[in-house]
Structures are given as C-alpha cells and as structure tokens.
Design an enzyme around this catalytic site. Structure first.
Site, PDB file in Angstrom:
ATOM      1  N   SER B  77     120.628  36.311  68.848  1.00 43.14           N
ATOM      2  CA  SER B  77     119.939  36.783  67.582  1.00 43.14           C
ATOM      3  C   SER B  77     121.075  37.528  66.954  1.00 43.14           C
ATOM      4  O   SER B  77     120.639  37.962  65.794  1.00 43.14           O
ATOM      5  CB  SER B  77     118.674  37.517  68.234  1.00 43.14           C
ATOM      6  OG  SER B  77     117.733  36.681  68.532  1.00 43.14           O
ATOM      7  N   LYS B  80     121.855  36.577  63.718  1.00 46.31           N
ATOM      8  CA  LYS B  80     121.023  36.876  62.332  1.00 46.31           C
ATOM      9  C   LYS B  80     121.319  37.699  61.458  1.00 46.31           C
ATOM     10  O   LYS B  80     121.189  37.687  60.276  1.00 46.31           O
ATOM     11  CB  LYS B  80     119.538  37.080  62.969  1.00 46.31           C
ATOM     12  CG  LYS B  80     118.964  36.118  63.820  1.00 46.31           C
ATOM     13  CD  LYS B  80     117.614  36.500  64.242  1.00 46.31           C
ATOM     14  CE  LYS B  80     116.901  35.796  65.212  1.00 46.31           C
ATOM     15  NZ  LYS B  80     115.721  36.060  65.977  1.00 46.31           N
ATOM     16  N   TYR B 204     121.452  26.797  62.960  1.00 45.79           N
ATOM     17  CA  TYR B 204     120.820  27.992  63.445  1.00 45.79           C
ATOM     18  C   TYR B 204     121.233  27.935  64.975  1.00 45.79           C
ATOM     19  O   TYR B 204     121.671  28.835  65.581  1.00 45.79           O
ATOM     20  CB  TYR B 204     119.286  28.001  63.386  1.00 45.79           C
ATOM     21  CG  TYR B 204     118.742  28.940  63.964  1.00 45.79           C
ATOM     22  CD1 TYR B 204     118.669  30.226  63.336  1.00 45.79           C
ATOM     23  CD2 TYR B 204     117.881  28.810  65.149  1.00 45.79           C
ATOM     24  CE1 TYR B 204     118.013  31.426  64.196  1.00 45.79           C
ATOM     25  CE2 TYR B 204     117.084  30.092  65.801  1.00 45.79           C
ATOM     26  CZ  TYR B 204     117.357  31.155  65.147  1.00 45.79           C
ATOM     27  OH  TYR B 204     116.674  32.152  65.894  1.00 45.79           O
ATOM     28  N   TYR B 256     113.942  43.679  68.314  1.00 43.79           N
ATOM     29  CA  TYR B 256     112.657  42.939  68.397  1.00 43.79           C
ATOM     30  C   TYR B 256     111.388  43.868  68.097  1.00 43.79           C
ATOM     31  O   TYR B 256     111.470  44.859  67.579  1.00 43.79           O
ATOM     32  CB  TYR B 256     112.626  42.269  69.747  1.00 43.79           C
ATOM     33  CG  TYR B 256     113.893  41.459  70.074  1.00 43.79           C
ATOM     34  CD1 TYR B 256     114.043  40.150  69.217  1.00 43.79           C
ATOM     35  CD2 TYR B 256     114.918  41.425  71.133  1.00 43.79           C
ATOM     36  CE1 TYR B 256     115.345  39.532  69.266  1.00 43.79           C
ATOM     37  CE2 TYR B 256     115.704  40.719  71.247  1.00 43.79           C
ATOM     38  CZ  TYR B 256     116.004  39.336  70.464  1.00 43.79           C
ATOM     39  OH  TYR B 256     117.121  38.618  70.737  1.00 43.79           O
ATOM     40  N   VAL B 274     119.316  37.735  73.055  1.00 52.54           N
ATOM     41  CA  VAL B 274     118.757  37.105  74.598  1.00 52.54           C
ATOM     42  C   VAL B 274     119.928  36.956  75.404  1.00 52.54           C
ATOM     43  O   VAL B 274     119.624  36.675  76.464  1.00 52.54           O
ATOM     44  CB  VAL B 274     117.679  36.216  74.362  1.00 52.54           C
ATOM     45  CG1 VAL B 274     116.419  36.901  73.891  1.00 52.54           C
ATOM     46  CG2 VAL B 274     118.267  34.942  73.691  1.00 52.54           C
TER      47      VAL B 274
END
Lengths: 331, 331, 331, 331
Positions: B77, B80, B204, B256, B274
């Site tokens: 992540s 991102k 992605y 998160y 993660v």
C-alpha cells in the site's frame, strides 16, 4: 382466447372471464408509461415498453390469455427460481440450504454491501444476485453448457419443448454486467463459490438469457401450484418438498425489495425478472364457492416497463387487480 | 551505523544516538510476536515475522540505521502514495482530486460497502483500495509497463537506482487478490475507472510488488520532509504542492483505519503497507533546541508482523517511541 | 386434555392426537437448554427456562393442550400484531400503510441503523420496534390508558375476558429499555410520530406487558385463521381485509430476522415475543384428506428459552415438527 | 484594526496586512449566500446569514480583526474541543482515551448508524456527537452547573473574562434536539455513559450554548498554537500533551465529514460549530522568511451561513485563502 375444459363452469363463463381479462389488460396497459425498460443490459433497452400480456392456466385445465402473448422475452431473475429448484433436485435440499440462507434482505437485489455489513456465513437468499450466483456455482458439470443441461431438461419436461438461449442477450449481458462480476469475485474471495468463477458467471448469464413466453411462465406456475405435479399428465416433475420451499422463497423474496408489499397487496408466491416477466402461483383455495380459479392456477405476465424496484409496473398492478377480484391471496 | 555530517552535533553524539536506536529496536523486536504476517497474499506469509529494521535520514545529512536493514520487501500500500504523486504530476492535482476524495472512511481499506453505502460520486480517498485503483487507472499509457514507467522513473530519481519488480509477489498477488478484482468491477460499473480494468489491476498489482528497503523508504520520507526537494542535491523531484497534499493525506488516511490513533499518538504523516513497511515524514520543527532531527527527517521501518489493522505492530510502537523521545510530532 | 367436538373425527382420535402432542412437548422440552431467557428486561430473566406449553385450537372446535399451559406470560412483541390490527381498524388501513412500510429488513428488530442507512420515508414494517412504536403513536387518545383501551376491548372480544396488565413487567421495561427510547427520539426527530413521545412509549411498554396464556394465543390464532371471524360465535371481530394483511405481515416479518427461515421450514403466519410466546395461524387446507386440522387452527406456544434471534428455541422446533406432521404449511 | 507589537515587522506592514484582510472579508462575504444558517435549532435560524468576521492573533502579539467582529455567537460543536481538554485535565488523558476513540468516521456528526454498524467498544472520536456526549458524561460533578464549572474556569483563564451562557439558545436546543436524546439513550443502553443521562444532556446543551466572539476563538487558537501556554503571560493553561492531542484531533476530525478536505486544502487544526464559528490554529513555521505569522497564530472566524457539511461556507473559503497566501499549512 380460452382453451381447455373448465370443469367448474360452462364454456360461456370462460368467454365471460376472457372479456374481463381483456378489459383489465387494456386498462393496465396505460400504466406502462409510468415505468421504464431495464437499462443496465443494452439489448433489453430496445424492447417496446408498451407491451403487456398475460396467461392464466388453471389446474382444472382452463386457460385464459390476453394481450401481447406471442412475445418472447428472457427469464432474467426468474431463472434464479429454476436454478434453485435444479440445485435442490441434484445436490439435495440440505446441501443447498447449508450454503445459502432464506432471509429477505431489505436491500436491492444487486447489493454487495449486505455481504460485508453482516460478515455473512452465507448469502441472504437465492434470489439476490449474490445468492443466485452461489446457487449456480452448485450446479454440476465442468462447462456452462453441462451445468445448464438439467435446467433445460426441467424446462422441456414442464413446457413440452426445449426453449432457446437468446445468444444476443447473453452476450450483451456477459459483456456489460460488471456488478455481477464484482459480486462474483467477492463471493470467490470469501469462499462461497462451489465452482470456477468464470464458468459460474457464464452459466449465470446464460440461464438469465433463456427465451420464454407468458404461456411458459403460466405453465411453470401451475405446476408449482400443484406442488410440482403437472396437472395435465399427473407426473411429478419437481419433488413436492422442493416445490413448497420454492413457493415460500417466492413469497418472502421473489419480488426484489418490494416482496413485502407484493405479499401484502397481492398475496401469492411470485418471481419477477428485469425483462418484465413475472411468474405467479395461486394454490388451491378453500373458501368462497364462486371463484373461477378456486382450484389453483399459474400466471405468466410480461410487461417490460419496470418500476423503480425492477418489477413490471403494469404487471404488478394487473396481478393485484386479478388477485383481488378472484381472491387468489394465500392469506 | 551512522553516516553523513551531523551539522547540529558532533560525530560522538551521532554514535550516542545510534546506541539508543539499537536499544529501542532490540526492545521492540520482542513485540513482533504479538502480530502476524499478512496472510491474504500467499507469498507474504513466508517472511520471518521477527524481522525489524529502521533507517532515519535527516535533512541535515545524518543517517541512522538499525536492525534488519538489508531486507528487501515489497511496497504494497505504500505504492498508493507514489501513484497518487505521479498521477498529480502527470494529470494535474485538480484532475485527480476531482475524481477521488480526500476523506478518511472509518472503514477497513478493502471495504466495498462504503462505496455502496454512500452512493459516492468518487471514492473516499486515494489510500483505500477503491481510491487507489481509481488513481492507478488515471496513469497514462496503454500497458501496465507504460503506466508504471513514471513511477519507476520517480523512484530512480529519488533513490539513485531503479528498484525491481518482485515477479513472484506480483504473480501471487495477481492470482489471489479476488477482493481487489471485486472492487475493480464495482468501480468499472459505476464509471470511476479511467482505463481498462485488467490493465489497471495489472498495474496495481505490479506497483504493490516493487522491492524496496528501509533506506529507500527513509529517502522517500526525507524528500517529502523537504516538500519534494532532495536535500542532498537541492533538486525539486516532486512539486511542492503535490508533496504537501500527499503529507496531509498520509496524516489523515495513511495508516488504514488506525490513522487517527497514529496522528494522535505519533503525530507525523506516514504510510504503511501489509508487507510491514512504513514510511514516515518528520518536517522541520521550530521549538526545542536540543533535538537530533530538529531540521526534519524521513524514516523507513520494516517489521512484517502486523496488528489487526494491517500495520507493522513493532514498527508503530518503535515510531511512537522515537517520535515521543525526539518530539517529532507536527502538533 | 382434549376438548370440543372434533367433527372430522371421533373422540378417540382426539385422545390419540393428545398423546402425540404430549410426546412432542416432552421431547422438545429438552431443547430448552440450548437457549436463554431474555436478559434485556430484568424481570423476564427470572422465569424458569425449562417451561414449554402449547394449545392448538381448531376452527372445528377441537382443542389440544399440553405442557405448561397454565403459565402466564407477557405479550411483548406479539402485541405489535394487535396494535397494528387496532390501528387499521380505527385509523383505516391506508392511513396506517401510508406511514409504515411492509418490507422485511434483514436486520435485528431493535436496529436503528436501518432507519439512517436508507433515509427512509417510513419505518420498514410494523414488527420492527421502530415501526411498532410508530404504529402505537397512531392509536387515538391522549393518555396511554385511552390508547390501550381498544386493544383491551379487542382482546376481551376475542378471549371472552379482559387480560391484565403486568405492572411489574411494565415498570421493569419502562425503566430499562433505553434502546426503545433511543428509537423513539429518533422517530420524533424525523417526524414519524403521530402523538407525544412519552405517552407513545408508555403505551408501547404497557402493550408489551399484557399477560396472556397459550390458550389466549391459540384463540387469537384461530380467529385469524378464520379471517377475523370467531369460529364459535361466527361474529366478525377483525375486518377480513385487516386479518389477511396481518397474516401476510406475520409470514414475511413475524419472526424477527428468522422470518424467512420460519416461512421456509414451518410455513405458517406467526408472531413471536421475547417472553417466549408465539402465536401461529394455520389456515384451512385443501389437499390431503387425512389431517387433523384440515379446516385450519390457531396455535399458542410458550417457551421462554430463546434462540439468538429472540424466538422461543423449543417453541420453533415444536411448531416445525407439528407443521410437518400435519402439513400445516400454506405453501 | 491592528493592535500589539509586530516584532517581525513595522506598524506600517501591519496596516498593510489589515487592508488585505479587509479586502478578503469583503470578497468572501459574497459567498455567504451559497450557504444556509443552521435550521435544526430554532433560535439559530434567526441570525443574519450575511455576517462574516475574523480575528487573527499572533504569538508575537500582533492582532488583525475584520468584518462583523462584535457579534456574539454560541460555541456549539466548538465546545466539544473544550470539554475534551477539560476531561483530559481532570480525569487524565488515558482515562478519556480508554473510553473514546480518536478515529475519523466518514459519517455525519450526528450519525447513530456507525455505532451500531461497527459494534463499537467506544465512540469513534470526541467530535462526533456520540463521542462528545460520552466525554461530557466524564466531567465531574452531580449537576450540570458543577460539571460546567471547570469549562467556564478554563475559558476565564484563557479569555480574561467569564463568558455567559445564552439561556435562550440553551432552552431552544434542549427542547428541540431529539437526535441528541436518541444518541444519549443509545449510549446509555450500551453502557458508555459515565453519569446520569439527563444531567449529561443538560450539560451538553449548556456547553454548546456559551456565547463567544471571534476574538475569543482567536485567543483559544493562539494558546493552542503555543502548546497550551498563553503567549502574553507565559502561563501554561492547558498541559502541553493535552494541547497537542487536541490539535491532532482537530486536524483529523475537527471539520465534520469535511475534515480530510480541510486538512488537504487548508492544512491547519481547526474546529467548527453549526453557529458558524471556527477556531483554527497555525503553529510556528520554519521555512519561508517573509511571512506575517511565521511564529504561529490563532484564528477565530464567524460566518453563520453553512455548507452542507455544517461548516461556515464563507469562513472555510476565507481560511483557505489566508492559509494559502501566508503559507499557514502544517504540511
């Protein structure tokens, strides 16, 4: 056009009923302009929204048809009823009901949210898309055609002919229904699917794309009204217990998130599809003497203009009127 | 291992800081056994859960590293953040922010529900999966490799080398992440995607699978601490406004659904993945005189044992301790 | 203890049925230890969880009772059925149904969430607490006793005696049911209430606290099975249309969020309460000849140990067994 | 009207800044007609929607005021900030944070749903109503006046005078805010409240009804910018750690469900109320030399016309403009 032998009544009365139904179809056809044809599958958008047709088939053999009865249309969500029946017949009722619940959801048929919201152990019921795709995954066979075969066989037994797959609708649906793919991958991730996702979705889109007529739906309905027995041949086509569970499901979950209102205002088990079809089941009744379909009947309706819940807008009103006039409600 | 010229202090103090950090890493490594490595991507499960490493890189050139710093791990992540920066740089900030909101959700990163629940006009923010996939779809190029190219170029400019794609993790992720496919089809249906779904998802999964080290994350962090300027070369790598929006997003949505707690207890912009990585950004501070990284720093942490929210369990505690000791909080 | 004239059969058969029912009650009483008595109202916690009693009352006059039939218990949610009937009788069906929907929710009976989630124009149905409190607010009268009067009058007409309010339970409920007050204030804010909140809640807690027995519930059931007519006196106590709508609601929403399962596995309209009572309605049936209650019956059950949905755990299983043995399902 | 000694600059520059701010207030006052005054509390509806005023108070002593600065208005949700601070000061930070979380919700401030949706162990954060009422219940004292006393004392210390309770607004709010009563009973049921519900709500409605001006808000802001120390007297009024946690909360949750956008586009900790007030905090900055409030400032804004999220529509735009011009963002 009235056919069959109306045991409970003379030919003349049948003609008289026909006139009534013709009037009602004429009246409710005007309501079609309050709805819209389904837009989410490109091909369904092209149908004439003013169409309205109905066939009522009594367990006593009487048949009344009126309106646009020659029109073919695809089963769409009505196929969920057939898949559920076939899954129960081939895998066993308890196998199926251990993997899909039978509770109404209060949410729209294509909701993903309710899956996440409740951290479900199984989908809510076989008539929301998530549950229907799960049931389709239970069908046996390694290809979509093998999976569909028992559905076609069941239809052939019930209708006396093997209906066709509408390839154009199937391809339109397969290529456009992204929400169902989203649901499919979600089901795959949480481990609900019993077979390959792509084959399951292919099967699902095909089952939705089988062409039928209001006569066909009425015949399916009258067999369910007879607890699975064909009233003409007396052959048991659907096991009694499966037929009865199917009717319970139709009543509580058959009309999308308007099922409660349909149960209250019409009061018969029914299942609708976004093509505008509805199959309804009026079981035998005990009370009043003077009713045309006292002995039970099946009803097929087609009216592609839909209300906001996805049900045929004129079809529901026509059914409500008939159910009220002839006291068809099971309550 | 302390490197660089610590302007604010002598070499001796740097050694003294090194000892502190070594102690803290040793202490918090014991906390790794309270967490678990990510299980939803098969390959990530195989990593040693006891690993813990950190690099702190000051704008003044000072660098402190401790623990398992040689270990490579995938961005997950954290990518991102990079994709959001690249999308803003290539498509423009307003183009991006017109298509993805910047609000925290209160829901888990992989929630589909919140999309349906709110009938959103755009995904909640670029750091939940739905928003991140939407941002990835904004990258230009007709293949995943073309789309990724500016991300690799940005990384090469920042890190001085071009990091590799971890093909095994990519393939593991591509083949297992059904929830992301579900989200992708949902986004496709509601019209949020700017390019082909399969290519978007391929991009992605690849962006998530880029291998980095804690040194790399610290360098990314220190560049963000300098509002996009490389403190060594004085070159502006990320436009100032993009860097500042990115930091605001990291603070409100970067950890998160524990972002609020991280802002409260640690108080610096950060983004986790993660795989167990965290990049944190401590901007220059004005107040106390006697602080080692008064002039700002970037921090890279790696600790694959995760807490229930998906953040490195020991990494967060280590960061909280350091932020408290050295008063890094922006508040 | 069998009473009445069993037209369809001899006294001997009635005795024979009695033996069956005694056996079943004995068997299912063992199931009570899998459930728990309601804990959210302090006074309800004190009841003996092993109790189980049933009365079946046929339209033909036959009556079978077994188990703990002398036990009094409060109506709790069963009162929602009576309030709905009285509101329809005094305000008119369309007045009521314009202000409360008839859709199952998929959520627990005391959910507030579903009100907010859907920005509802009216509560989901009269049997979730939000809908029930709304219906209670429609009752006429300026005090709770005036509002309750027509409910007591209806009960007196049906049962031949005026049941009592259990003041201890009422006070316990009034002082403890904070969730219902939360729902009440929410309803007040969105403008659903038709009368003062405090009086509405007082009425609601009182209607829940009316004492009855399984004989009473069976009598209510058999009157509904007769579409509102007392089968003994032939007097119409509830208008036919109201009785039929009530039965439709019972089937789709009567057993909390297990209503779908109850419809599928038992198949008769029913309403339960957290005191452990259930009233079930088996309408006349046409099919098999050899069934004891072919002509329809009402059933009252009491078993205070509840399942996780809030329904009598042994009561549901006993009803399922009887419905299956005697083919009571309406499907 | 510029006051104080602008250490960083001459009196002339201060006059020059004043002109700028006057222009901006004039310009953004036109935006007030795109919003609406709060309607849910009857008395708030009566205020003139065109009002707009601002005070900026520097840690360096410089003060700029412009627009409708004499106007009194009630704190409303801004009081949640003060109650949180007082609860932390009297009960301890860990006591408070064990009972209320610090996560943004993504939902509206008056949502009940998110409590039920997530089966929360504690409310999401102290700035949604559910969390704020929980924090108010932690205040010590057996009456609302005793509970409020430390809030008034804190205000008196900060402002140099004891502000008044607006009794009319309090009574209007107490008698109309049914949603807050619904939330209160919900909190009571799930056991979150630390004191009697009615006294808690009375306290809550009173804390919302304290009258202030933009000067007052600016003073509160500049004290928070100084980590709790009054920059004039050097007295610590709020413990440093409490002040910093409060600022973190303001940034992540202070502007209702537009907090993420405010953090991104304005970038300073702030708290708003539906009366149209906003308190914003710009901490000291290190970077550019040539900025008027480099050393940090507090800002009070009042503009009762609200956007759809409940924030002052012109106030937010004015703050965004100033923050951009003077580079106030903490990022």
């Amino acid at each position: 056009m009235v056919q069959g032998t109306a045991n409970w009544n003379t030919e003349q009365t049948a003609e008289w009923l026909q006139e009534y139904v013709d009037d009602w179809v004429k009246f409710y056809r005007k309501h079609t302009n309050e709805g819209n044809v389904a837009s989410y599958i490109p091909l369904l958008k092209e149908v004439d929204p003013d169409l309205l047709g109905i066939t009522i088939m009594g367990r006593n053999g009487m048949k009344i048809s009126s309106g646009d009865i020659g029109q073919q249309f695809t089963l769409q969500s009505i196929s969920k009823l057939l898949t559920f029946i076939v899954a129960c017949m081939t895998r066993g009722i308890s196998y199926v009901l251990n993997r899909v619940d039978v509770e109404p959801t209060g949410e729209a048929f294509n909701s993903i949210m309710h899956l996440e919201l409740n951290e479900l152990k199984k989908p809510f019921n076989p008539f929301v898309n998530a549950g229907a795709i799960t049931v389709t995954s239970m069908l046996e066979g390694k290809t979509s055609d093998l999976k569909l075969e028992p559905i076609f066989e069941l239809l052939e037994k019930m209708l006396g002919y093997r209906p066709s797959l509408n390839v154009d609708v199937y391809e339109s649906e397969r290529d456009s229904s992204m929400r169902n793919r989203a649901i499919g991958y979600y089901l795959l991730e949480i481990g609900f699917l019993e077979s390959d996702l792509n084959i399951t979705l292919e099967t699902y889109f095909k089952q939705c794309s089988i062409d039928v007529t209001v006569d066909d739906l009425a015949k399916i309905g009258v067999i369910l009204a007879s607890d699975g027995v064909d009233p003409d041949t007396r052959e048991e086509i659907i096991p009694r217990q499966v037929a009865r569970i199917a009717k319970a499901l139709m009543l509580t979950c058959g009309m999308y998130d308007a099922s409660g209102k349909f149960a209250t205002y019409v009061g018969v088990p029914a299942k609708s599809g976004v093509s505008g079809g509805i199959v309804a089941v009026a079981p035998p009744r005990v009370r009043e003497e003077n009713l045309p379909f006292l002995d039970g009947c099946g009803i097929g309706v087609f009216g592609p203009a839909l209300d906001e819940k996805g049900n045929s807008i004129a079809g529901i009103r026509l059914l409500r009127h008939i159910a009220s006039q002839w006291d068809l409600s099971i309550f």
